[in-house]
Design a protein around this motif. Structure first.
Motif, PDB file in Angstrom:
ATOM      1  N   THR A 103       3.108  12.817  -8.515  1.00  0.00           N
ATOM      2  CA  THR A 103       1.817  12.369  -8.016  1.00  0.00           C
ATOM      3  C   THR A 103       1.868  12.233  -6.505  1.00  0.00           C
ATOM      4  O   THR A 103       2.553  11.345  -5.987  1.00  0.00           O
ATOM      5  CB  THR A 103       1.429  11.008  -8.643  1.00  0.00           C
ATOM      6  OG1 THR A 103       1.520  11.104 -10.069  1.00  0.00           O
ATOM      7  CG2 THR A 103       0.011  10.627  -8.252  1.00  0.00           C
ATOM      8  N   ILE A 105       0.617  11.797  -2.365  1.00  0.00           N
ATOM      9  CA  ILE A 105      -0.244  10.934  -1.548  1.00  0.00           C
ATOM     10  C   ILE A 105      -0.564  11.725  -0.281  1.00  0.00           C
ATOM     11  O   ILE A 105       0.144  11.624   0.730  1.00  0.00           O
ATOM     12  CB  ILE A 105       0.431   9.615  -1.163  1.00  0.00           C
ATOM     13  CG1 ILE A 105       1.177   9.004  -2.341  1.00  0.00           C
ATOM     14  CG2 ILE A 105      -0.610   8.624  -0.642  1.00  0.00           C
ATOM     15  CD1 ILE A 105       1.906   7.732  -1.983  1.00  0.00           C
ATOM     16  N   CYS A 107      -2.737  11.395   2.052  1.00  0.00           N
ATOM     17  CA  CYS A 107      -3.022  10.631   3.278  1.00  0.00           C
ATOM     18  C   CYS A 107      -1.745  10.276   4.025  1.00  0.00           C
ATOM     19  O   CYS A 107      -1.710  10.272   5.258  1.00  0.00           O
ATOM     20  CB  CYS A 107      -3.811   9.372   2.945  1.00  0.00           C
ATOM     21  SG  CYS A 107      -5.496   9.697   2.369  1.00  0.00           S
ATOM     22  N   VAL A 108      -0.674   9.964   3.295  1.00  0.00           N
ATOM     23  CA  VAL A 108       0.607   9.687   3.952  1.00  0.00           C
ATOM     24  C   VAL A 108       1.139  10.950   4.600  1.00  0.00           C
ATOM     25  O   VAL A 108       1.609  10.937   5.744  1.00  0.00           O
ATOM     26  CB  VAL A 108       1.622   9.119   2.948  1.00  0.00           C
ATOM     27  CG1 VAL A 108       2.993   8.976   3.611  1.00  0.00           C
ATOM     28  CG2 VAL A 108       1.162   7.764   2.420  1.00  0.00           C
ATOM     29  N   TYR A 160       0.259   0.540   3.915  1.00  0.00           N
ATOM     30  CA  TYR A 160       0.981   1.337   2.913  1.00  0.00           C
ATOM     31  C   TYR A 160       1.028   2.808   3.312  1.00  0.00           C
ATOM     32  O   TYR A 160       2.058   3.473   3.178  1.00  0.00           O
ATOM     33  CB  TYR A 160       0.294   1.164   1.559  1.00  0.00           C
ATOM     34  CG  TYR A 160       0.860   1.993   0.420  1.00  0.00           C
ATOM     35  CD1 TYR A 160       1.865   1.491  -0.392  1.00  0.00           C
ATOM     36  CD2 TYR A 160       0.356   3.262   0.145  1.00  0.00           C
ATOM     37  CE1 TYR A 160       2.365   2.235  -1.453  1.00  0.00           C
ATOM     38  CE2 TYR A 160       0.853   4.019  -0.906  1.00  0.00           C
ATOM     39  CZ  TYR A 160       1.857   3.502  -1.704  1.00  0.00           C
ATOM     40  OH  TYR A 160       2.353   4.256  -2.741  1.00  0.00           O
ATOM     41  N   PHE A 161      -0.092   3.327   3.830  1.00  0.00           N
ATOM     42  CA  PHE A 161      -0.182   4.742   4.181  1.00  0.00           C
ATOM     43  C   PHE A 161       0.571   5.071   5.478  1.00  0.00           C
ATOM     44  O   PHE A 161       0.690   6.245   5.837  1.00  0.00           O
ATOM     45  CB  PHE A 161      -1.645   5.165   4.334  1.00  0.00           C
ATOM     46  CG  PHE A 161      -2.433   5.068   3.049  1.00  0.00           C
ATOM     47  CD1 PHE A 161      -2.187   5.919   1.992  1.00  0.00           C
ATOM     48  CD2 PHE A 161      -3.415   4.109   2.897  1.00  0.00           C
ATOM     49  CE1 PHE A 161      -2.902   5.835   0.810  1.00  0.00           C
ATOM     50  CE2 PHE A 161      -4.138   3.999   1.717  1.00  0.00           C
ATOM     51  CZ  PHE A 161      -3.884   4.867   0.676  1.00  0.00           C
ATOM     52  N   ILE A 205     -10.382  12.291  -1.566  1.00  0.00           N
ATOM     53  CA  ILE A 205      -9.476  13.071  -0.729  1.00  0.00           C
ATOM     54  C   ILE A 205     -10.314  14.084   0.032  1.00  0.00           C
ATOM     55  O   ILE A 205     -11.123  14.809  -0.554  1.00  0.00           O
ATOM     56  CB  ILE A 205      -8.423  13.771  -1.603  1.00  0.00           C
ATOM     57  CG1 ILE A 205      -7.591  12.726  -2.354  1.00  0.00           C
ATOM     58  CG2 ILE A 205      -7.518  14.659  -0.758  1.00  0.00           C
ATOM     59  CD1 ILE A 205      -6.709  13.318  -3.438  1.00  0.00           C
ATOM     60  N   THR A 248      -1.225  11.418 -14.326  1.00  0.00           N
ATOM     61  CA  THR A 248      -0.211  10.760 -13.511  1.00  0.00           C
ATOM     62  C   THR A 248       0.448   9.676 -14.339  1.00  0.00           C
ATOM     63  O   THR A 248      -0.186   9.100 -15.244  1.00  0.00           O
ATOM     64  CB  THR A 248      -0.824  10.155 -12.230  1.00  0.00           C
ATOM     65  OG1 THR A 248       0.203   9.537 -11.458  1.00  0.00           O
ATOM     66  CG2 THR A 248      -1.867   9.108 -12.558  1.00  0.00           C
ATOM     67  N   ARG A 313       2.437   1.489  -5.388  1.00  0.00           N
ATOM     68  CA  ARG A 313       1.206   2.265  -5.442  1.00  0.00           C
ATOM     69  C   ARG A 313       0.207   1.551  -4.544  1.00  0.00           C
ATOM     70  O   ARG A 313       0.220   0.324  -4.447  1.00  0.00           O
ATOM     71  CB  ARG A 313       0.663   2.336  -6.871  1.00  0.00           C
ATOM     72  CG  ARG A 313       0.299   3.722  -7.355  1.00  0.00           C
ATOM     73  CD  ARG A 313      -0.201   3.673  -8.790  1.00  0.00           C
ATOM     74  NE  ARG A 313      -0.707   4.951  -9.213  1.00  0.00           N
ATOM     75  CZ  ARG A 313      -0.056   5.799 -10.000  1.00  0.00           C
ATOM     76  NH1 ARG A 313       1.137   5.469 -10.451  1.00  0.00           N
ATOM     77  NH2 ARG A 313      -0.587   6.941 -10.339  1.00  0.00           N
ATOM     78  N   TYR A 314      -0.677   2.311  -3.908  1.00  0.00           N
ATOM     79  CA  TYR A 314      -1.615   1.689  -2.977  1.00  0.00           C
ATOM     80  C   TYR A 314      -2.487   0.652  -3.650  1.00  0.00           C
ATOM     81  O   TYR A 314      -2.757  -0.411  -3.094  1.00  0.00           O
ATOM     82  CB  TYR A 314      -2.484   2.759  -2.306  1.00  0.00           C
ATOM     83  CG  TYR A 314      -3.587   2.164  -1.460  1.00  0.00           C
ATOM     84  CD1 TYR A 314      -3.284   1.418  -0.319  1.00  0.00           C
ATOM     85  CD2 TYR A 314      -4.932   2.312  -1.802  1.00  0.00           C
ATOM     86  CE1 TYR A 314      -4.290   0.847   0.459  1.00  0.00           C
ATOM     87  CE2 TYR A 314      -5.934   1.750  -1.037  1.00  0.00           C
ATOM     88  CZ  TYR A 314      -5.602   1.018   0.096  1.00  0.00           C
ATOM     89  OH  TYR A 314      -6.586   0.453   0.858  1.00  0.00           O
ATOM     90  N   GLN A 346       4.978   9.187  -5.680  1.00  0.00           N
ATOM     91  CA  GLN A 346       4.295   8.131  -4.943  1.00  0.00           C
ATOM     92  C   GLN A 346       5.266   7.463  -3.964  1.00  0.00           C
ATOM     93  O   GLN A 346       6.470   7.695  -4.010  1.00  0.00           O
ATOM     94  CB  GLN A 346       3.746   7.081  -5.913  1.00  0.00           C
ATOM     95  CG  GLN A 346       2.569   7.565  -6.748  1.00  0.00           C
ATOM     96  CD  GLN A 346       1.257   7.506  -6.001  1.00  0.00           C
ATOM     97  OE1 GLN A 346       0.725   6.454  -5.703  1.00  0.00           O
ATOM     98  NE2 GLN A 346       0.717   8.675  -5.687  1.00  0.00           N
ATOM     99  N   TRP A 361       9.975   7.680  -0.845  1.00  0.00           N
ATOM    100  CA  TRP A 361       9.255   8.377  -1.920  1.00  0.00           C
ATOM    101  C   TRP A 361       9.980   8.156  -3.244  1.00  0.00           C
ATOM    102  O   TRP A 361      11.194   8.309  -3.336  1.00  0.00           O
ATOM    103  CB  TRP A 361       9.180   9.866  -1.611  1.00  0.00           C
ATOM    104  CG  TRP A 361       8.448  10.148  -0.335  1.00  0.00           C
ATOM    105  CD1 TRP A 361       8.990  10.330   0.902  1.00  0.00           C
ATOM    106  CD2 TRP A 361       7.041  10.248  -0.169  1.00  0.00           C
ATOM    107  NE1 TRP A 361       7.998  10.541   1.831  1.00  0.00           N
ATOM    108  CE2 TRP A 361       6.795  10.497   1.201  1.00  0.00           C
ATOM    109  CE3 TRP A 361       5.952  10.149  -1.048  1.00  0.00           C
ATOM    110  CZ2 TRP A 361       5.510  10.654   1.708  1.00  0.00           C
ATOM    111  CZ3 TRP A 361       4.669  10.301  -0.540  1.00  0.00           C
ATOM    112  CH2 TRP A 361       4.460  10.561   0.822  1.00  0.00           C
TER     113      TRP A 361
END
Length: 378
Positions: A103, A105, A107-108, A160-161, A205, A248, A313-314, A346, A361
C-alpha cells in the motif's frame, strides 16, 4: 503566526504554491512580513488540463488559481513542468507498489523525491534563503538543532507525511501554518482578499481521476487488475475479486464477501492474485520491521531500544511502542498493544510526544496468528 527563524528581513523566500488556500496564505503572510516572495507551482500531470474534480491539486484550475493569487499579492510566479519527474518518482512507484500487494503513500514520495529535493534545489538556485510550504507541521529550534513537531491542530497535522525529510532539508524549510487551525487559515485568506479563501480542500490523490485508484493502477499495471480468489485464513475460497489493487491490509469495507462476523484483509498474495480475509483477531499484528529509515533525532535509538509512540498509518492515532535497531539501517517496532492494519508499503513514523524522531517504510508485519501456509501470506 509565522515560521521565520533564521531569516534575515527582506530575504528571498520561495513558496510552493499548489493553488489551494494553505499555500496561498503562506505566500500572503510571507509577503506581508516583508520577504521577497517567489511563488513556484509545479505542473505534475495532465499538462495542466483540469480534471474538473473539486479538491484535485496541481491540475489546470489549480495552476490558474495560484497565478491569480500571485497577481493579487504582486509577487513573482513561475510554473515549472515536472510531469516527467513526477511520473517516474511518484506515479510509477504508486502503481508498482500496489501491483506488489503493498500500500503506497504517494504524498510522502512526492515530498521526498520531488518537492523537497528538486524544488528545494531550484529554490537554492534562485538565491532563496528558504522554501516555505503550506504543511501543518512545526519546525522548532531545539537545543541540538532544528526539530520537526506535529502541527498545533491534531485534526490537520501533516507531520506524518514529512517523516522522510532530512535534517539538511529541514534547515532550509519553513512551515508558517504549523500553529494554526484550518478556520484560522481561511480567515487569514479572507482578510487578504485571496480568491481561494473558500476553495475546497484536496480530498483525493491528485493524479487519480474520480478518486478511483484501482482504475489508475490497472491502466499502468494491468496485472494488478487480474481477477483472483478471496480466501479465509485457512485457505477456503469465499469469493472472487477484480484485482489486488482494490485492497489493502486492514481493509474491512467493500470486500465483496459476507460472513457471520466482520472480516478484514489480513494478507495480499500478489504472486497468486489472492486476497486473504479473516476476523479482527486474525488481523492483529504485534511487531513490524521498517526499512529505509530516516532519523531526524541527533541520536539514533540505542541497541537496547527506545520507548516511543508510533503512527503506522496517517488515519490511525499514535500508539505506544518500543523501537530498536535491526541491522542494515532497519528498525524493529514492537507495539505495546497489537494493531490492525499494519500494511507493508505504508510508513511507520516515530514520535516522542509532539516531536517527530524519524520513521521508515513497513517492510514486514507478521500476524500474531499465522495463517495456514496453504492459504499463502502477504
Amino acid at each position: 503566526m509565522g515560521d521565520i527563524d533564521g531569516l534575515e528581513p527582506g530575504a528571498r523566500v520561495v513558496v510552493a504554491m499548489s493553488g489551494g488556500v494553505d499555500s496561498s496564505v503562506v505566500a500572503a503572510v510571507m509577503a506581508a512580513q516583508g520577504f521577497e516572495v517567489v511563488g513556484v507551482t509545479l505542473q505534475l500531470y495532465d499538462h495542466g488540463n483540469a480534471t474538473g474534480r473539486k479538491g484535485a491539486c496541481c491540475a489546470g484550475q489549480d495552476i490558474h488559481d495560484a497565478r491569480q493569487v500571485a497577481e493579487r499579492l504582486g509577487i513573482a510566479h513561475y510554473v515549472l513542468d515536472f510531469e516527467e519527474r513526477f511520473r517516474r518518482a511518484v506515479i510509477d512507484d504508486f502503481a508498482d507498489t500496489y501491483a506488489a500487494g503493498r500500500t503506497p503513500i504517494p504524498c510522502v514520495r512526492c515530498n521526498q523525491r520531488v518537492k523537497f529535493r528538486d524544488l528545494l534545489d531550484i529554490a537554492r538556485d534562485l538565491g532563496a534563503a528558504a522554501l516555505a510550504t503550506g504543511h501543518y507541521a512545526r519546525r522548532i529550534e531545539g537545543a541540538s538543532g532544528v526539530e520537526l513537531h506535529r502541527g498545533a491542530d491534531p485534526a490537520r497535522d501533516q507531520s506524518y507525511f514529512l517523516f522522510a525529510t532530512t535534517q539538511q532539508q529541514l534547515d532550509f524549510l519553513r512551515f508558517p501554518l504549523g500553529s494554526l487551525v484550518k478556520d484560522e487559515t481561511r480567515a487569514v485568506a479572507a482578510r487578504y482578499g485571496l480568491p481561494v479563501a473558500e476553495k475546497p480542500d484536496s480530498q483525493d490523490i491528485c493524479f487519480v481521476p474520480h478518486g478511483d485508484h484501482a482504475r489508475t493502477v490497472a491502466a499502468l499495471r494491468p496485472d494488478a487488475a487480474q481477477p483472483g480468489e478471496i480466501v479465509d485464513v485457512g485457505g477456503k475460497p469465499l469469493g472472487r475479486h477484480e484485482g489486488i489493487a482494490r485492497f489493502t491490509v486492514g481493509q474491512r469495507r467493500k470486500l465483496g464477501v459476507s460472513a457471520s462476523e466482520r472480516l478484514y484483509v489480513v494478507g495480499i498474495d500478489a504472486g497468486r492474485h489472492r486476497i486473504m480475509v479473516g476476523p479482527r483477531r486474525a488481523a492483529l499484528c504485534g511487531e513490524a520491521w521498517l526499512a529505509d529509515m530516516n532519523w531526524l533525532d541527533a541520536e539514533a535509538p540505542p541497541a537496547a531500544g527506545l520507548a516511543v509512540e508510533v503512527q503506522h498509518r496517517y488515519n490511525e492515532p499514535p500508539t505506544a511502542a518500543h523501537v530498536e535497531p535491526a541491522g542494515d539501517g532497519r528498525m524493529k517496532v514492537r507495539f505495546a498493544t497489537p494493531q490492525v492494519g499494519v500494511a507493508p508499503g505504508q510508513a511507520c513514523v516515530v514520535y516522542a510526544g509532539a516531536r517527530l524522531l524519524g520513521g521508515g517504510w513497513i517492510d514486514r508485519a507478521p500476524l500474531l496468528q499465522a495463517p495456514d501456509e496453504e492459504a499463502g501470506a502477504a
